[in-house]
Design a protein around this motif. Structure first.
Motif, PDB file in Angstrom:
ATOM      1  N   PRO B  45      -0.631 -25.789  -4.572  1.00 36.39           N
ATOM      2  CA  PRO B  45       0.479 -26.565  -5.026  1.00 36.39           C
ATOM      3  C   PRO B  45       0.268 -28.026  -4.544  1.00 36.39           C
ATOM      4  CG  PRO B  45       1.034 -25.065  -3.098  1.00 36.39           C
ATOM      5  CD  PRO B  45      -0.657 -24.920  -3.546  1.00 36.39           C
ATOM      6  N   LEU B  46      -0.777 -28.596  -3.998  1.00 33.84           N
ATOM      7  CA  LEU B  46      -1.239 -29.934  -4.138  1.00 33.84           C
ATOM      8  C   LEU B  46      -1.863 -30.503  -5.522  1.00 33.84           C
ATOM      9  CD1 LEU B  46      -1.849 -32.637  -2.629  1.00 33.84           C
ATOM     10  CD2 LEU B  46      -3.921 -31.669  -2.268  1.00 33.84           C
ATOM     11  N   SER B  47      -2.613 -29.552  -6.047  1.00 30.35           N
ATOM     12  CA  SER B  47      -3.258 -29.788  -7.208  1.00 30.35           C
ATOM     13  C   SER B  47      -2.209 -29.989  -8.523  1.00 30.35           C
ATOM     14  CB  SER B  47      -4.331 -29.039  -7.690  1.00 30.35           C
ATOM     15  OG  SER B  47      -3.962 -27.614  -8.177  1.00 30.35           O
ATOM     16  N   ALA B  48      -1.144 -28.818  -8.311  1.00 31.06           N
ATOM     17  CA  ALA B  48      -0.235 -28.835  -9.379  1.00 31.06           C
ATOM     18  C   ALA B  48       0.694 -29.897  -9.491  1.00 31.06           C
ATOM     19  CB  ALA B  48       0.318 -27.559  -9.260  1.00 31.06           C
ATOM     20  N   LEU B  49       0.998 -30.485  -8.115  1.00 31.42           N
ATOM     21  CA  LEU B  49       1.805 -31.679  -8.061  1.00 31.42           C
ATOM     22  C   LEU B  49       0.943 -32.949  -8.416  1.00 31.42           C
ATOM     23  CD1 LEU B  49       4.691 -31.691  -6.432  1.00 31.42           C
ATOM     24  CD2 LEU B  49       3.365 -32.807  -4.626  1.00 31.42           C
TER      25      LEU B  49
END
Ligand SMILES: Nc1ncnc2c1ncn2[C@@H]1O[C@H](COP(=O)(O)OP(=O)(O)O)[C@@H](O)[C@H]1O
Ligand SMILES: [Mg+2]
Lengths: 252, 214
Positions: B45-49
């Motif tokens: 989720p962090l990398s996608a965001l």
């Protein structure tokens, strides 16, 4: 007592089982060659021994102490892995020298970072090792200024600088031009002594025949045949071994 | 209206450009690294965001971002941005952090797995591998793209004019308004000189790092 005991090592990638239960042992001072066609799992085995991969099953013992058990591998701490790694050295097919450091710096970097000895003694030892691999006149060269054979000899000195119990070579001459393989094989042969235990993955059959105390032929993730060089090369029992040896003879 | 007076006036304006330039670099260089770690994070989720954020920032004009930073706090949150210089800085830092982060990512991903593994089998810790083995190789890789980006930043500082930061072009425009056009063209000399010095500096750094290959 065996210096290395590998028991029933199994390793899969995704669903593909690459090592299907590898068991062997090695006495101090022995040289083991591992042969086998590409894809049979030789590299994976060496990577499991050096903890670049973790086997899901099986145990590894060094000098009678079990240092790895696949059952508990998720619990091993980073520091423990690092300590266990130091029992082994690994010389890569593609050398992997540090390009920004010169030859001497490549060899002393790890001993200095690990505070093996005083900087002065580490350097002295590195110079000795570089002499042994025949590169005393190249200590301030950068890797990009060396031939592949010379780079691999630096990599060997770098691995020896940490004085591993067992030194592993993964096809040390496969990335070299044919005229450069000789110098590297000569250096490896020169390391053979009652104190240095080595595991060599190689496609150089003549070399394997002459340097090894023990030979393993791997096929499809299992040890198809294991024995002395005479047993494997002169009287292979398995049909697979015979086919492999015939094929590798044809190439020359 | 002598040449000296114009030179003085423009220099005064250019000082603002230098300020935007220096402060942006000072903050965007480390912040870019944070963005890189975000986009390379194993926590999906962090990398996608982070990747979406970088995509938005790189996919929209910096000029638009300047307006957003200036007006959105007042229009949406009721706290108007009073300091125009601050607004410009925020927009520049965010924008350049994203560009830098992509350069860093390319540099880090360009270092072969074998380098990490060589460090590992030699018993080095993760931070030793990063600082003693990988970092120098990353720096060597990113110097050329970073110098391009930094030279672009020098020129981009003039965009601050759009939200009325009194930079060099704004100073020159005042003359143009009075019918004197040459100071506007004269501003180019300031940029050329500044970038000339930077080009020499980066050339020097690249040469310093040229002692090895790979
Ligand atoms: N990281 C990996 N991910 C997935 N498959 C892998 C990985 N490493 C090796 N393999 C697979 O494992 C098998 C054995 O590979 P390897 O140990 O490199 O064989 P060898 O060194 O004998 O040529 C191959 O089929 C290879 O594709
Ligand atoms: Mg292999």
């Amino acid at each position: 007592m065996a210096i290395l005991e590998v028991n029933n090592i199994k390793k899969s990638f995704a669903k593909c089982e690459v090592l299907k239960g590898i068991t062997f042992s090695l006495e101090k001072g022995e040289v083991l060659s591992i042969i086998g066609s590409s894809g049979s799992g030789k590299t994976t085995l060496l990577r499991c021994l050096n903890f670049l991969e973790f086997a899901e099953e099986g145990t590894i013992s060094v000098n009678g102490n079990q240092i790895f058990d696949g059952k508990h591998f998720e619990k091993i701490k980073e520091t423990e892995i690092r300590e266990n790694r130091l029992h082994f050295g690994l010389v890569f097919q593609s050398f992997n020298l540090f390009p920004q450091y010169n030859v001497l710096e490549n060899v002393v970097l790890a001993p200095n970072l690990l505070k093996r000895d005083t900087a002065e003694n580490n350097q002295k030892r590195a110079l000795d090792l570089l002499k042994r691999v025949g590169l005393s006149d190249k200590i301030d060269y950068y890797p990009c200024q060396l031939s592949g054979g010379q780079q691999q000899r630096v990599a060997i000195a770098r691995a020896l600088a940490l004085d591993p119990d067992i030194l592993c070579f993964d096809e040390p001459t496969s990335a070299l031009d044919p005229e450069l393989t000789g110098e590297v094989l000569k250096v490896i042969k020169g390391l053979k002594s009652k104190d240095s235990t080595m595991i060599i993955v190689t496609h150089e059959m003549e070399f394997a025949k002459s340097v090894s105390d023990k030979v393993i032929f791997m096929a499809d993730g299992v040890i198809e045949e294991m024995g002395t060089p005479e047993e494997i090369f002169q009287n292979p029992k398995s049909q697979k071994t015979r086919n492999f040896l015939n094929k590798s003879l044809e190439q020359f | 209206m002598t040449f000296e007076i114009v030179t003085q006036e423009l220099l005064h304006g250019f000082w603002q450009n230098c300020e935007v330039f220096a402060l942006t670099l000072l903050m965007a260089i480390p912040l870019g690294l944070v963005v890189t770690f975000g986009s390379m994070s194993k926590f999906k989720p962090l990398s996608a965001l982070t990747k979406v954020f970088v995509w938005v920032i790189r996919g929209t004009p910096l000029m638009l971002q300047l307006f957003v930073v200036l007006y959105v706090p007042g229009l949406v949150f009721g706290v108007p941005m009073r300091n125009r210089m601050m607004a410009a800085l925020i927009a520049f830092v965010i924008n350049y952090s994203c560009y830098f982060s992509e350069i860093y990512r390319g540099g880090i991903e360009g270092v072969s797995k074998g380098q990490y593994e060589a460090g590992q089998v030699l018993g080095m810790t993760k931070s030793q591998i990063f600082f003693k083995v990988v970092l120098m190789q990353v720096i060597k890789r990113i110097v050329p793209p970073m110098s391009n980006e930094i030279i672009t930043l020098v020129k981009d500082t003039s965009l601050a004019r759009i939200i009325a930061v009194g930079e060099i072009l704004m100073a020159a425009e005042r003359y143009a308004g009075k019918g004197v056009i040459w100071p506007l063209f004269y501003t180019g000399v300031y940029f050329l000189l500044f970038n000339g010095i930077l080009t020499l500096l980066f050339g020097f750094i690249e040469k310093k790092l040229d002692y090895y290959r790979g």
